[in-house]
Design an enzyme around this catalytic site. Sequence first.
Site, PDB file in Angstrom:
ATOM      1  N   GLY A   7       0.830  -1.208   0.000  1.00 56.63           N
ATOM      2  CA  GLY A   7       0.000   0.000   0.000  1.00 56.63           C
ATOM      3  C   GLY A   7       0.858   1.250   0.000  1.00 56.63           C
ATOM      4  O   GLY A   7       2.091   1.178  -0.049  1.00 56.63           O
ATOM      5  N   ASN A  23      -6.725 -11.869  13.807  1.00 58.88           N
ATOM      6  CA  ASN A  23      -5.674 -12.755  13.268  1.00 58.88           C
ATOM      7  C   ASN A  23      -4.286 -12.232  13.602  1.00 58.88           C
ATOM      8  O   ASN A  23      -3.395 -13.000  13.985  1.00 58.88           O
ATOM      9  CB  ASN A  23      -5.831 -12.900  11.748  1.00 58.88           C
ATOM     10  CG  ASN A  23      -6.990 -13.815  11.389  1.00 58.88           C
ATOM     11  OD1 ASN A  23      -7.368 -14.686  12.173  1.00 58.88           O
ATOM     12  ND2 ASN A  23      -7.559 -13.617  10.211  1.00 58.88           N
ATOM     13  N   GLY A  73      -3.457  -1.666  -2.904  1.00 55.96           N
ATOM     14  CA  GLY A  73      -2.025  -1.412  -3.085  1.00 55.96           C
ATOM     15  C   GLY A  73      -1.507  -2.329  -4.184  1.00 55.96           C
ATOM     16  O   GLY A  73      -1.428  -3.539  -3.993  1.00 55.96           O
ATOM     17  N   LYS A  92       0.644 -12.967  19.622  1.00 60.80           N
ATOM     18  CA  LYS A  92       0.675 -13.776  20.847  1.00 60.80           C
ATOM     19  C   LYS A  92       1.521 -15.028  20.630  1.00 60.80           C
ATOM     20  O   LYS A  92       2.398 -15.344  21.459  1.00 60.80           O
ATOM     21  CB  LYS A  92      -0.766 -14.135  21.231  1.00 60.80           C
ATOM     22  CG  LYS A  92      -0.921 -14.851  22.542  1.00 60.80           C
ATOM     23  CD  LYS A  92      -2.375 -14.774  22.997  1.00 60.80           C
ATOM     24  CE  LYS A  92      -2.601 -15.617  24.230  1.00 60.80           C
ATOM     25  NZ  LYS A  92      -2.945 -17.003  23.905  1.00 60.80           N
ATOM     26  N   LYS A 143     -14.519  -6.526   7.931  1.00 63.97           N
ATOM     27  CA  LYS A 143     -13.830  -7.805   8.177  1.00 63.97           C
ATOM     28  C   LYS A 143     -12.317  -7.605   8.257  1.00 63.97           C
ATOM     29  O   LYS A 143     -11.643  -8.210   9.088  1.00 63.97           O
ATOM     30  CB  LYS A 143     -14.151  -8.799   7.058  1.00 63.97           C
ATOM     31  CG  LYS A 143     -15.538  -9.395   7.137  1.00 63.97           C
ATOM     32  CD  LYS A 143     -15.702 -10.420   6.023  1.00 63.97           C
ATOM     33  CE  LYS A 143     -17.078 -11.048   6.037  1.00 63.97           C
ATOM     34  NZ  LYS A 143     -17.314 -11.856   4.844  1.00 63.97           N
ATOM     35  N   LEU A 192      -0.895  -2.637   8.743  1.00 63.37           N
ATOM     36  CA  LEU A 192      -1.345  -1.503   7.924  1.00 63.37           C
ATOM     37  C   LEU A 192      -2.396  -1.912   6.896  1.00 63.37           C
ATOM     38  O   LEU A 192      -2.836  -1.094   6.100  1.00 63.37           O
ATOM     39  CB  LEU A 192      -0.151  -0.887   7.174  1.00 63.37           C
ATOM     40  CG  LEU A 192       1.092  -0.471   7.964  1.00 63.37           C
ATOM     41  CD1 LEU A 192       2.110   0.180   7.038  1.00 63.37           C
ATOM     42  CD2 LEU A 192       0.749   0.502   9.066  1.00 63.37           C
ATOM     43  N   GLN A 207      -5.869  -8.741  28.744  1.00 62.91           N
ATOM     44  CA  GLN A 207      -6.127 -10.160  29.010  1.00 62.91           C
ATOM     45  C   GLN A 207      -4.888 -11.046  28.844  1.00 62.91           C
ATOM     46  O   GLN A 207      -4.714 -12.009  29.578  1.00 62.91           O
ATOM     47  CB  GLN A 207      -7.230 -10.640  28.056  1.00 62.91           C
ATOM     48  CG  GLN A 207      -8.064 -11.764  28.612  1.00 62.91           C
ATOM     49  CD  GLN A 207      -9.255 -12.051  27.693  1.00 62.91           C
ATOM     50  OE1 GLN A 207      -9.896 -11.140  27.177  1.00 62.91           O
ATOM     51  NE2 GLN A 207      -9.549 -13.325  27.488  1.00 62.91           N
ATOM     52  N   TYR A 212       0.367 -17.845   9.286  1.00 63.27           N
ATOM     53  CA  TYR A 212       1.382 -18.106  10.300  1.00 63.27           C
ATOM     54  C   TYR A 212       2.779 -17.865   9.750  1.00 63.27           C
ATOM     55  O   TYR A 212       3.193 -18.479   8.776  1.00 63.27           O
ATOM     56  CB  TYR A 212       1.293 -19.528  10.897  1.00 63.27           C
ATOM     57  CG  TYR A 212       2.289 -19.599  12.036  1.00 63.27           C
ATOM     58  CD1 TYR A 212       2.014 -18.944  13.234  1.00 63.27           C
ATOM     59  CD2 TYR A 212       3.530 -20.194  11.872  1.00 63.27           C
ATOM     60  CE1 TYR A 212       2.946 -18.902  14.256  1.00 63.27           C
ATOM     61  CE2 TYR A 212       4.469 -20.156  12.899  1.00 63.27           C
ATOM     62  CZ  TYR A 212       4.165 -19.500  14.090  1.00 63.27           C
ATOM     63  OH  TYR A 212       5.095 -19.430  15.088  1.00 63.27           O
ATOM     64  N   TYR A 259     -15.477   1.923   8.178  1.00 62.10           N
ATOM     65  CA  TYR A 259     -14.060   2.162   8.463  1.00 62.10           C
ATOM     66  C   TYR A 259     -13.884   2.677   9.902  1.00 62.10           C
ATOM     67  O   TYR A 259     -13.093   2.132  10.671  1.00 62.10           O
ATOM     68  CB  TYR A 259     -13.535   3.186   7.464  1.00 62.10           C
ATOM     69  CG  TYR A 259     -12.051   3.461   7.521  1.00 62.10           C
ATOM     70  CD1 TYR A 259     -11.120   2.517   7.082  1.00 62.10           C
ATOM     71  CD2 TYR A 259     -11.574   4.691   7.979  1.00 62.10           C
ATOM     72  CE1 TYR A 259      -9.759   2.789   7.111  1.00 62.10           C
ATOM     73  CE2 TYR A 259     -10.215   4.969   7.993  1.00 62.10           C
ATOM     74  CZ  TYR A 259      -9.304   4.019   7.557  1.00 62.10           C
ATOM     75  OH  TYR A 259      -7.959   4.297   7.584  1.00 62.10           O
TER      76      TYR A 259
END
Length: 332
Positions: free
Chosen positions: A24, A111, A50, A117, A103, A85, A174, A76, A157
């Site tokens: 982008g 994700n 982009g 994490k 989404k 971004l 958390q 992954y 947005y």
Amino acid sequence: MSNDHSQAYNTGKRKRVLVTGGAGFIGSHLTARLLHQGHEVICIDNFLSGPKRNIKHLLDHPRLVVIEQDIISPVYVEVDEIFNLACPASPVHYQQNPIRTIKTCVIGMINMLGLTKKNNAKILQASTSEVYGDPELSPQPEHYHGNVSVSGVRACYDEGKRCAETLCYEYRRQHGLDIKVARIFNTYGPRMQINDGRVVSNFIVQALRGEPLTIYGDGSQTRSFCYVDDLLSGLQALMATPRDVGGPINLGSQEEITILELAKRVLLLTGSRSPIKHLPATEDDPKRRRPDLTRAGGYLAWAPRTKLNEGLVKTIAYFEELLRLEEESLTL
Ligand code: UDP
């Protein structure tokens, strides 16, 4: 105030950095800068807003891996840091498929936080001044809760990005994640698309083509435009902060200008004789926008240094070349 934040970011250790939306406008500049600084970069992009040509000059780089993928799908990779971004940022583009925009903001964020994490990494979320909606106070400090329409055309947005921020704060509470939230105000510079739809690229392209400069409404609405190089320094400075600094932190310029004045400025700097044409105002268009940069100054010792005229001259030169190449390819 120092503006060279590469020292804080570049500690001498080579990092493995994921840039989502790496093709982008901002992402491609960041990818190039990280490679230049000696880091390994994984760029994930679906190439919707982009295009691949933004990173064409980097594709053979030995420390760059490009993955064509949407962050709505799980991914992954092993990384130390994530700059998230990925998301269309021009109102024209993010309103084209509003559900997909939500989404990208929400599922994509989940994700990326999950990936952070798993890797015990840190993540910087590209949030936005749009979280303030049509602000009732100016300049906007980070503690201002905003004035956002939940049902308007910008909500996909604005609310998507607000929820993405909330996810960051909850993952920190958390799971103790090292998160950094940057609220990015209007940014411009070379490598914006001709059809980006945002005001700086629209006005420059219209002026260079001798077409009317289209102002939505009377042009009294304001924005404060930050040159892309300055923004990158701010993003890297934020990423380099200790764990207890999570943000949100505003990043942008304080040089506020009306859209009508911007049109006149572009005409002057391009020497164009294009007329100005007023079109109907768009729904929920914020009337004023200017960041309060107290936090950025305090936590990051950061402030933008490129004056609007200086940045516009560089951006105009970029578009002149782009339009010349486009014309050349048409006449071949
Ligand atoms: N705008 C305009 N003409 C254009 C494009 C945008 O007058 O061709 C106005 C738009 O209505 C808004 C401002 O310029 O008030 C900035 O728009 P942009 O799409 O660049 O970003 P925003 O800050 O609205 O997300």
